[in-house]
Structures are given as structure tokens and as C-alpha cells.
Design an enzyme around this catalytic site. Structure first.
Site, PDB file in Angstrom:
ATOM      1  N   CYS A   1       1.147  -1.236  -0.391  1.00 30.67           N
ATOM      2  CA  CYS A   1      -0.413  -0.247  -0.081  1.00 30.67           C
ATOM      3  C   CYS A   1       0.580   1.257  -0.539  1.00 30.67           C
ATOM      4  O   CYS A   1       0.187   2.442   0.092  1.00 30.67           O
ATOM      5  CB  CYS A   1      -1.275  -0.360   1.040  1.00 30.67           C
TER       6      CYS A   1
ATOM      7  N   HIS B   1      -3.825   7.265   2.642  1.00 21.37           N
ATOM      8  CA  HIS B   1      -3.851   5.932   2.190  1.00 21.37           C
ATOM      9  C   HIS B   1      -5.493   5.864   3.152  1.00 21.37           C
ATOM     10  O   HIS B   1      -5.687   6.048   3.934  1.00 21.37           O
ATOM     11  CB  HIS B   1      -2.558   4.995   2.444  1.00 21.37           C
TER      12      HIS B   1
ATOM     13  N   ASN C   1     -10.031  -0.639  -0.516  1.00 20.55           N
ATOM     14  CA  ASN C   1      -9.091   0.171  -0.011  1.00 20.55           C
ATOM     15  C   ASN C   1      -8.033  -0.516  -1.475  1.00 20.55           C
ATOM     16  O   ASN C   1      -8.457  -1.378  -1.685  1.00 20.55           O
ATOM     17  CB  ASN C   1      -8.354  -0.302   1.060  1.00 20.55           C
TER      18      ASN C   1
HETATM   19  N1  COA Z   1     -18.049  -7.735   9.212  1.00 22.69           N
HETATM   20  C1  COA Z   1     -18.985  -7.489  10.916  1.00 22.69           C
HETATM   21  N2  COA Z   1     -18.017  -7.910  12.385  1.00 22.69           N
HETATM   22  C2  COA Z   1     -16.318  -7.636  11.594  1.00 22.69           C
HETATM   23  C3  COA Z   1     -16.246  -7.820  10.395  1.00 22.69           C
HETATM   24  C4  COA Z   1     -16.695  -7.420   9.501  1.00 22.69           C
HETATM   25  N3  COA Z   1     -16.597  -7.398   7.991  1.00 22.69           N
HETATM   26  N4  COA Z   1     -14.662  -7.914  10.057  1.00 22.69           N
HETATM   27  C5  COA Z   1     -14.356  -8.155  11.750  1.00 22.69           C
HETATM   28  N5  COA Z   1     -15.715  -8.719  12.360  1.00 22.69           N
HETATM   29  C6  COA Z   1     -15.763  -8.075  13.727  1.00 22.69           C
HETATM   30  C7  COA Z   1     -14.663  -8.961  14.459  1.00 22.69           C
HETATM   31  O1  COA Z   1     -15.049 -10.252  14.191  1.00 22.69           O
HETATM   32  C8  COA Z   1     -14.646  -9.063  16.094  1.00 22.69           C
HETATM   33  O2  COA Z   1     -14.910  -9.543  16.920  1.00 22.69           O
HETATM   34  P1  COA Z   1     -15.653 -10.473  18.006  1.00 22.69           P
HETATM   35  O3  COA Z   1     -15.223  -8.895  19.192  1.00 22.69           O
HETATM   36  O4  COA Z   1     -16.465 -11.259  18.664  1.00 22.69           O
HETATM   37  O5  COA Z   1     -14.027 -10.628  17.986  1.00 22.69           O
HETATM   38  C9  COA Z   1     -15.533  -7.499  15.877  1.00 22.69           C
HETATM   39  O6  COA Z   1     -15.725  -7.555  14.190  1.00 22.69           O
HETATM   40  C10 COA Z   1     -14.422  -6.097  15.912  1.00 22.69           C
HETATM   41  O7  COA Z   1     -13.169  -6.487  15.258  1.00 22.69           O
HETATM   42  P2  COA Z   1     -11.940  -5.482  15.571  1.00 22.69           P
HETATM   43  O8  COA Z   1     -10.865  -6.203  14.558  1.00 22.69           O
HETATM   44  O9  COA Z   1     -11.427  -4.739  16.311  1.00 22.69           O
HETATM   45  O10 COA Z   1     -12.797  -5.161  14.341  1.00 22.69           O
HETATM   46  P3  COA Z   1     -12.375  -3.220  13.950  1.00 22.69           P
HETATM   47  O11 COA Z   1     -12.770  -2.138  14.275  1.00 22.69           O
HETATM   48  O12 COA Z   1     -10.708  -2.521  14.495  1.00 22.69           O
HETATM   49  O13 COA Z   1     -11.985  -3.376  12.322  1.00 22.69           O
HETATM   50  C11 COA Z   1     -10.829  -3.283  10.486  1.00 22.69           C
HETATM   51  C12 COA Z   1     -12.278  -4.016  11.744  1.00 22.69           C
HETATM   52  C13 COA Z   1     -10.079  -4.725   9.213  1.00 22.69           C
HETATM   53  C14 COA Z   1     -12.630  -2.892   9.435  1.00 22.69           C
HETATM   54  C15 COA Z   1      -9.759  -2.734  11.196  1.00 22.69           C
HETATM   55  O14 COA Z   1      -8.912  -2.793  11.957  1.00 22.69           O
HETATM   56  C16 COA Z   1      -8.623  -1.547  10.039  1.00 22.69           C
HETATM   57  O15 COA Z   1      -9.195  -0.916   9.190  1.00 22.69           O
HETATM   58  N6  COA Z   1      -7.563  -1.973   9.547  1.00 22.69           N
HETATM   59  C17 COA Z   1      -6.585  -1.227   9.277  1.00 22.69           C
HETATM   60  C18 COA Z   1      -6.943  -1.576   7.616  1.00 22.69           C
HETATM   61  C19 COA Z   1      -5.571  -1.281   7.370  1.00 22.69           C
HETATM   62  O16 COA Z   1      -5.420  -0.273   7.968  1.00 22.69           O
HETATM   63  N7  COA Z   1      -4.865  -1.196   5.960  1.00 22.69           N
HETATM   64  C20 COA Z   1      -3.821  -0.644   5.708  1.00 22.69           C
HETATM   65  C21 COA Z   1      -2.804  -1.989   5.268  1.00 22.69           C
HETATM   66  S1  COA Z   1      -3.384  -2.709   3.830  1.00 22.69           S
END
Ligand code: COA
Length: 333
Positions: free
Chosen positions: A112, A254, A284
């Protein structure tokens, strides 16, 4: 005349097929509401079978060349994490199909952060006197490496390509790249990776099984790293070029998650409204993210000639990079 690298053209494209959040809700344990509120993403675009990264890169490259009013360059640098083949690189094919026969062309693999790395590399060749004009492309068919059963990644990414033309010019010209900050931390490589298919896995003697060939990401850990690294890198860059934070008109970060863009704005002390948001439309798009956001902002009047622009990207590696310029009077091709 100093040998600065000046942005003289920009082009972008996304494949026509739109995929809304509801398409995931139908087959994964997720919902449009979860995706919108946790990421800001409403839809993304995906390639159809048979279409690959080079197809997107050629189209964006053509548009950038048109925007710059050029049909020749001295070098093509393509940032991508989804090359057409493990080898050869995709850039030579893109250059040939653009009619840029026999120019040097190579891929940059910084996931990225790839576009900012490619921009710095291209600007470096201009500064060193190796080139006078470079086509820099960020292109991804990222949907092709996503595990359709993993709700933590399948919903986040989309496909597309953006490109800019850099030309030798004076450092005080609008569009001149004024500085870079680049960094990496390989000790956290496992946070974002495709575990199979490379020599680490293939030294065992066989191509990867399907379950090791998909993209993997530990989202929560990556979230924190993304916000911290982009904020630190942007701060370092602004200090180097002597721009007070409040003088930045547009932050083009990004486009991974709108909450990350807000966190970076808060950490560096910039009003959130100055962060360009394009991920709601495209998700993304990895190495294509920054040039797609720039082209979108320029086309919609969010980015105007004379605006001070800071860009910052972060991704697998881990790798990150930031760059700054005063936006020039260019019309996206
Ligand atoms: N739909 C519903 N629930 C989801 C889900 C989805 N698509 N994806 C994850 N969850 C759930 C998880 O399983 C977790 O459940 P649990 O509490 O029962 O374990 C809960 O949501 C919270 O998960 P978490 O990972 O803490 O969520 P988050 O708020 O961090 O959001 C992302 C997840 C991936 C959206 C977020 O972490 C993110 O944007 N990360 C960075 C991505 C990034 O920056 N990429 C750049 C480099 S390429």
C-alpha cells in the site's frame, strides 16, 4: 535550472463492475451498516475474469499522458502488489502497450506504500540526471488475492489504477515534489502477508495450497500501526520542508479506513475536513489508493491549484512513505 521532479499530469480509472456492501452481507456474517460505520466504505470496483493489473495500469497511464500532453517518457515505474505474474515484472508489458517501446520499466513492491516509494524512486532518477520524464503508476487487481470467506479482508479492498507524469523542472514550480519521508519495519511483516507462493514456502518443494495463497491481515494491529506511522511520517516530512501543519490544505492519506484518516488528522493536529476521503467509493486500492484519491479530489474541486498537499501511505512490509507538493494546474485525463 534545478532538477526537481514536477507533476505535470494525472489519470485514474476503476473497472466498471461496482460491488456494494450488500453483496458481502448476502454471503458473509457482515452487514452494510457494519462496513460503513467501521470503515467508511460504501462500495468498491472489481475486475471481471480475464482482466488483470496491467489492463488497469495501461488505461490510467494513457490518461496521465493525455493530461500531461505527452506521448513519450524515459522511464515507467509501476507500483503493485498484484502483478500479472510472479515474474516477469508487469511494468515492461505496460510500457510496450502504451507505445513506450524500449524504455526502462520496472515494478516496485511496497504494497500500500508502493505509490509513494515509486514516486520517490522516479523523482530520484530525475534529480540524478538519469531521466527527464517518468510515468509513475499505482495499479491493483487486489480483489484477485482476497479470500472470499474472510470477512475481515474481503470487504476492505477494491481494484483500480492511478498514474502521474513527473517532468524535470524548477523546484519552485507548482507540482514540484518538495520532499519525502520513507520508512519500514520488517519485524512486523506477518501482520500483512500472503504466506504461500514465495521462496520461503516454495523451498519446501511445491506451489502453495489455495489456503496459503490468499492475502491475510491482522486488522486491529494494522489499524494502530497505520495511524501512528502515517502521523509520524507526515510530521517528519512537514518539519523537513518547513511547512507548519496548519498550512497543509489537503491531506491525502492512504485510503484504508476513514477512522484511520481521522486518527492521523487528530494526531498531527489537522482539521479532519482537510483529509480527502475517496475510500467510500473505491475501498482500499493499495498502491492505486493515493493517485486515485488525488485524481478524484482534483476532478471534484476538493483539490485546487496552489493547495499545499501532504500525502502519506502505509501498508505491508511494514512500509510507509510521505510526500508533499503544491498542487499544480492539471486536469485529470
Ligand atoms: N463484519 C462484521 N464483523 C466483523 C467484520 C465484518 N466485515 N470484520 C471483523 N468483524 C468483527 C470481528 O470478528 C470482531 O468480533 P469479536 O469482537 O467478536 O472478536 C469485531 O468485529 C471487532 O473486530 P476488530 O478487528 O477489532 O474491528 P475493527 O474495528 O478494528 O475493524 C478493520 C476491523 C479491519 C476494519 C480495521 O481493523 C481496519 O481497518 N484495519 C486496518 C486496515 C488497514 O489499515 N489496512 C492498511 C494496510 S493495507
Amino acid at each position: 535550472m534545478s532538477r526537481a521532479a514536477v507533476l505535470t499530469g494525472i489519470g485514474a480509472m476503476v473497472p466498471p463492475r461496482e460491488v456494494g456492501n450488500d453483496a458481502f452481507a448476502e454471503r458473509l456474517a457482515t452487514s452494510d451498516e457494519w462496513i460503513r460505520t467501521r470503515t467508511g466504505i460504501r462500495k468498491r470496483h472489481m475486475v471481471d475474469p480475464g482482466t488483470s493489473t496491467s489492463d488497469l495500469a495501461v488505461e490510467a497511464g494513457q490518461r496521465a499522458l493525455k493530461s500531461a500532453g505527452r506521448d513519450q517518457v524515459d522511464l515507467v515505474v509501476l507500483a503493485t502488489a498484484t502483478p500479472d505474474y510472479p515474474l516477469p515484472g508487469t511494468a515492461p508489458d505496460v510500457a510496450s502497450r502504451l507505445g513506450l517501446d524500449h524504455v526502462p520499466a520496472f515494478d516496485v513492491a511496497a504494497v500500500c506504500a508502493g505509490f509513494v516509494y515509486a514516486l520517490a524512486t522516479a523523482a530520484g532518477t530525475i534529480g540524478a540526471g538519469l531521466t527527464d520524464r517518468v510515468l509513475v503508476i499505482g495499479a491493483e487487481a487486489f480483489s484477485t488475492i482476497l479470500d472470499p470467506t474472510d470477512r475481515g479482508t474481503a470487504i476492505l479492498f477494491g481494484d483500480g489504477a492511478g498514474a502521474v507524469v513527473l517532468e524535470r523542472g524548477p523546484a519552485d514550480a507548482p507540482g514540484a515534489l518538495l520532499g519525502f519521508d520513507l520508512g519500514s519495519d520488517g519485524s512486523m511483516a506477518d501482520l500483512i502477508m500472503i504466506p504461500g507462493g514465495g521462496s520461503r514456502q516454495r523451498s519446501g518443494g511445491a506451489p502453495p495450497d489455495a489456503d496459503r495463497a490468499w492475502f491475510t491481515m491482522q486488522g486491529r494491529e494494522v489499524f494502530g500501526q497505520a495511524a501512528t506511522r502515517m502521523a509520524e511520517s507526515t510530521r517528519t516530512l512537514l518539519k523537513t520542508i518547513d511547512w507548519p501543519v496548519e498550512s497543509v490544505d489537503r491531506f491525502v492519506g492512504h485510503q484504508a479506513n476513514v477512522r484511520i484518516l481521522h486518527a492521523v488528522s487528530d494526531l498531527i493536529g489537522l482539521p479532519r475536513e482537510r483529509a480527502v476521503v475517496h475510500l467510500d467509493q473505491v475501498g482500499n486500492t493499495s498502491a492505486a489508493s493515493i493517485p486515485l484519491a488525488l485524481a478524484h479530489a482534483a476532478a471534484t474541486g476538493q483539490l485546487l491549484p496552489g493547495h499545499r498537499v501532504a500525502m502519506s501511505a502505509f501498508g505491508g512490509g511494514l512500509a510507509w512513505g510521505s510526500a508533499a507538493l503544491v498542487w499544480p494546474d492539471v486536469v485529470p485525463g
